[in-house]
Design a protein around this motif. Structure first.
Motif: not given
Length: 799
Positions: A484, A544, A546, A550-551
């Motif tokens: 992030e 997973e 983001t 996109k994942t």
């Protein structure tokens, strides 16, 4: 400092194959690229640097995912793509300093992240920072102070004298020349002004904490600026705190400290019952510049704590001086009892204040109100509502160091968890506020350039090592937090890039993106299925997250960061490159997975080059404290450096100068006999310059997936207990179980080639493309004479 199952393959055959890849003629290029090579000195030059971008990885990704990296593929097809040989050692400050200046490390004076400190021959050598100098500077050495830098007496005289004369002149006019009556108000007001000037000057610290740059060589944009070329440079590494010509704007990158003049202090505030250390101490052991603080809900849903800023470098010297005066006064034999009690009370009062200042420095309050699904977080009076699992916007912080001087910072927080299982808040590094950097520690040249960028682009991080790698390395936060932060960092750096590209008043624009390096340092553990950490928990690689909308899975992080690099390059190609412009995309080094760490001092001991004390304590395992110097020939500290214990240089040196070369050859031969060593560089054979004495005699280039051990970097040795319970040197090789799972430091140069892309076809030199050729090439393209001190000639582009 950062930062595929094929990592053990030799890359030289692949590199040779790439070097011979035929390039398309210019007639086949699209209109977005030059249709014919511009004459040297015409057109603009755009240089995009991507820290850690690896030629081998780029080649593999393009082969495995056709069409996913269209900008890379296009440049390879229509222009140039080649591996770039980097300098030894392949460390970011060393490599970027060499790339920016066109000069080897013995000329730049940047030997590595870590260097040897000989302690002026007064004790055994030890480790020291090699890429920056953290010290203090006197007031007289800085510009931009809020008051003249005169002494308090001179300030008082100037203020008092100026007011006295001004009042006297006015009074004489009003009183029609009556000197005596005019002098009275002039003396009163002049005396008051003198007192005020003296007092105000006392509010200005006499010295300031400061981080300076050991780089002695000029950067390529300095030579261009001397020739009148307008240059814009954003986030270059190892270029901070260096003067530039008037026609050059530089926002400095790697090397810039945080707002506390430290190396990226971060923090976690938590109610975790397993944490025991409240502010200001916190838990800091085994953490990389961070601290974890235990906080409590003083009342339901409310937490009060503090954020710790810079040292109180104005107040502390005052207290220490007053305490010294009190101690001297107490030694007066004529001191009466009541005076002695008063002095003792004042000592205790000042002692308590000094202890608090040493522990805390200057602080700002943080108030946290826990709500349903979010928290209202107030820092220094500024409140934001932050949802669980989300980041805040920037906070602006003001740390008053003295009534005249403050440090302004910006930071963000991430609310990791609200109550389940406990409250946890991540506080990012305190960045110097680009709108108002301290006058003693500017972050750009000219000093107001950082503010101009903030005015045009909004706030951005300024600490030289942006992105939260260290708390991930320390396993205090999840890798998702890093990714992030990487996305956030890339976005503001893109804003700066496109803003400056649109200015169109420059001939050279260069920007460096560090995120390729940071992601590879931390995420190789999920990409390399042979890495010890991957084997420990394979399922972790499939979690997973983001990333840029996109994942993706953790195992996809490295391909994803190269995809973002490709996207930025593609945007510049499509929207900003003119037919007469030259685009160069380059990196300072490549990358590899690092599965095994090498305890180099254990190897030296096993080979008889390093002796240890007969009885060792575990606490002596670091910083060469274990060495039996009179019986030692060589030792290691830094990223794979080996130094001779040279007589007349080292404390208790043993190797005679006339025996040095033979000893170097013997150690090199023994190293090359090991499978984990691919190459060994004798520094005096590859580097020349006035600062060769800062470097080690030998630089080891390990075979992937090996890396210098964490302890050896600071001069450590790995110890184990023998059958008698005594500490003795342990094995040479050990699994790398750190989250810092990918690297480039201490690896052979052939294992970590950087990348070179261009929209123009380059003629391949017989020795291949080398990073030292970037600076002379850019100058040549700008029509600026290449200075004699640069080590290599410019590259030649095909006609």
């Amino acid at each position: 400092m950062p930062r595929s199952t094929l990592v053990t393959l030799l890359v030289l055959p692949f590199l040779a194959a790439r070097a011979g890849h035929p390039a398309a003629p210019y007639s086949t290029l699209s209109p977005l690229c030059p249709l014919s090579p511009p004459a040297e000195g015409e057109g603009r030059v755009i240089v995009l640097g991507f820290d850690g971008a690896d030629a081998r990885t780029v080649e593999e990704l393009m082969a495995e995912h056709p069409g996913r990296y269209p900008a890379f593929e296009r440049l390879r097809r229509e222009g140039s793509f080649h591996p770039l040989e980097v300098v030894a050692p392949p460390e970011s400050p060393v490599s970027w300093a060499a790339l920016n200046t066109g000069q080897n490390p013995a000329k730049t004076g940047v030997p590595g992240f870590v260097k040897r400190d000989l302690k002026k021959g007064e004790g055994p050598p030890g480790p020291a920072l090699g890429h920056l100098v953290m010290d203090t500077v006197p007031l007289e050495a800085v510009e931009g102070a809020p008051l003249p830098r005169w002494s308090p007496a001179m300030t008082a005289a100037a203020c008092g004298g100026g007011i006295f004369l001004a009042v006297l002149v006015v009074a004489l006019m009003l009183l029609r020349g009556r000197l005596l009556w005019a002098a009275i108000p002039a003396l009163v007001l002049g005396g008051g002004a003198a007192w005020a000037g003296h007092h105000a000057r006392g509010l200005l610290p006499e010295s300031f904490p400061h981080t300076s740059n050991p780089n002695h060589a000029r950067n390529l944009w300095d030579y261009a600026g001397d020739a009148g070329v307008r240059c814009v440079v954003i986030d270059p590494a190892q270029a901070f705190a260096m003067p530039t010509p008037a026609s050059v704007d530089v926002l400095w990158g790697l090397g810039v400290p945080d707002a506390t003049n430290d190396l990226g202090r971060w923090a976690i505030y938590t109610t975790d019952p397993d944490e025991f250390y409240p502010p200001p101490a916190g838990r800091t052991d085994q953490l990389s510049a961070g601290a974890v603080y235990r906080v409590e809900e003083r009342e339901e849903g409310r937490i009060s704590t503090r954020i710790f800023g810079p040292a109180a470098f104005w107040r502390r010297p005052q207290i220490e001086a007053e305490l010294a005066g009190l101690t001297e006064a107490q030694e007066n034999p004529d001191l009466d009892f009541e005076e002695g009690l008063a002095l003792s009370d004042r000592q205790r009062e000042l002692g308590d204040e000094l202890a608090d200042l040493k522990a805390e420095g200057v602080t700002v309050p943080m108030e946290i109100e826990l709500r349903e699904g979010s928290a209202r977080i107030t820092i220094g009076g500024e409140a934001q509502e932050v949802a669980e699992g989300e980041w805040s916007d920037f906070y602006s912080l003001d740390f008053p160091v003295s009534p005249l001087v403050d440090v302004k910072a910006i930071t963000r927080v991430r609310l990791i968890s609200l109550r389940d299982p406990f409250f946890e808040l991540f506080l990012n590094v305190l960045d110097i506020d680009p709108r108002e950097p301290p006058f003693w520690q500017p972050i750009s040249s000219p000093a107001d350039y950082s503010a101009a960028l903030a005015g045009g682009c909004g706030l951005y991080e300024t600490y030289g090592w942006s992105t939260a790698t260290m708390p991930v390395k320390d396993e205090e936060v999840d890798p998702e937090l890093l990714m992030e932060d990487v996305e956030f960092t890339m976005k503001w750096r893109e804003r700066l890039l496109y803003h400056e590209l649109a200015r169109d008043d420059w001939r050279l624009l260069m920007e460096v993106f560090s995120t390729t390096d940071r992601v590879q340092h931390m995420m190789y553990q999920f990409w390399d299925e042979e890495h010890p950490r991957y084997k420990r928990d394979p399922a972790a690689a499939d979690r997973e997250m983001t990333f840029f909308g996109k994942t993706i899975r953790r195992r996809d992080a490295i391909p994803a960061i190269y995809e973002q690099m490709d996207r930025i390059v593609g945007t510049v190609l499509a929207e900003h490159l003119r037919p007469e412009d030259t685009l160069i995309v380059c990196s300072d080094h490549g990358f590899q997975s690092c599965r095994t760490q090498v305890h180099l001092n254990n190897w030296l001991h096993a080979k008889g080059y390093l002796a240890v004390k007969p009885s060792l304590a575990e606490s002596e395992s670091q910083a060469l404290a274990y060495v039996d110097w009179p019986n030692t020939t060589a030792y290691s500290l830094g990223m794979g450096f080996i130094y001779l214990n040279l007589r007349g240089r080292e404390f208790q040196g043993t190797v005679r100068l006339e025996d040095a070369d033979a000893t170097i050859r013997r150690i090199k031969a023994d190293l090359l006999a090991e499978d984990f060593v691919r190459d060994v560089y004798v520094t005096k054979e590859i580097h020349t310059g006035d600062h060769l004495n800062l470097e080690a005699e030998l630089i080891v280039g390990f075979t992937p997936p090996h890396r210098i051990s964490w302890s050896a970097t600071s001069g450590g040795i790995s110890l184990v207990k023998d059958d008698l319970g005594l500490h003795v040197p342990g094995p040479i090789l050990e699994d790398n179980l750190s989250a810092w799972s990918g690297d480039h430091v201490s690896l052979a140069l052939s294992a970590v080639p950087g990348v070179f892309f261009s929209n123009r076809v380059v003629e391949m030199p017989p020795a291949g493309l080398r990073a030292l050729q970037i600076a002379p090439t850019v100058l040549h393209l700008l029509g600026v004479a290449v200075p004699a001190e640069m080590d290599l000639p410019p590259l030649v582009f095909a006609e």
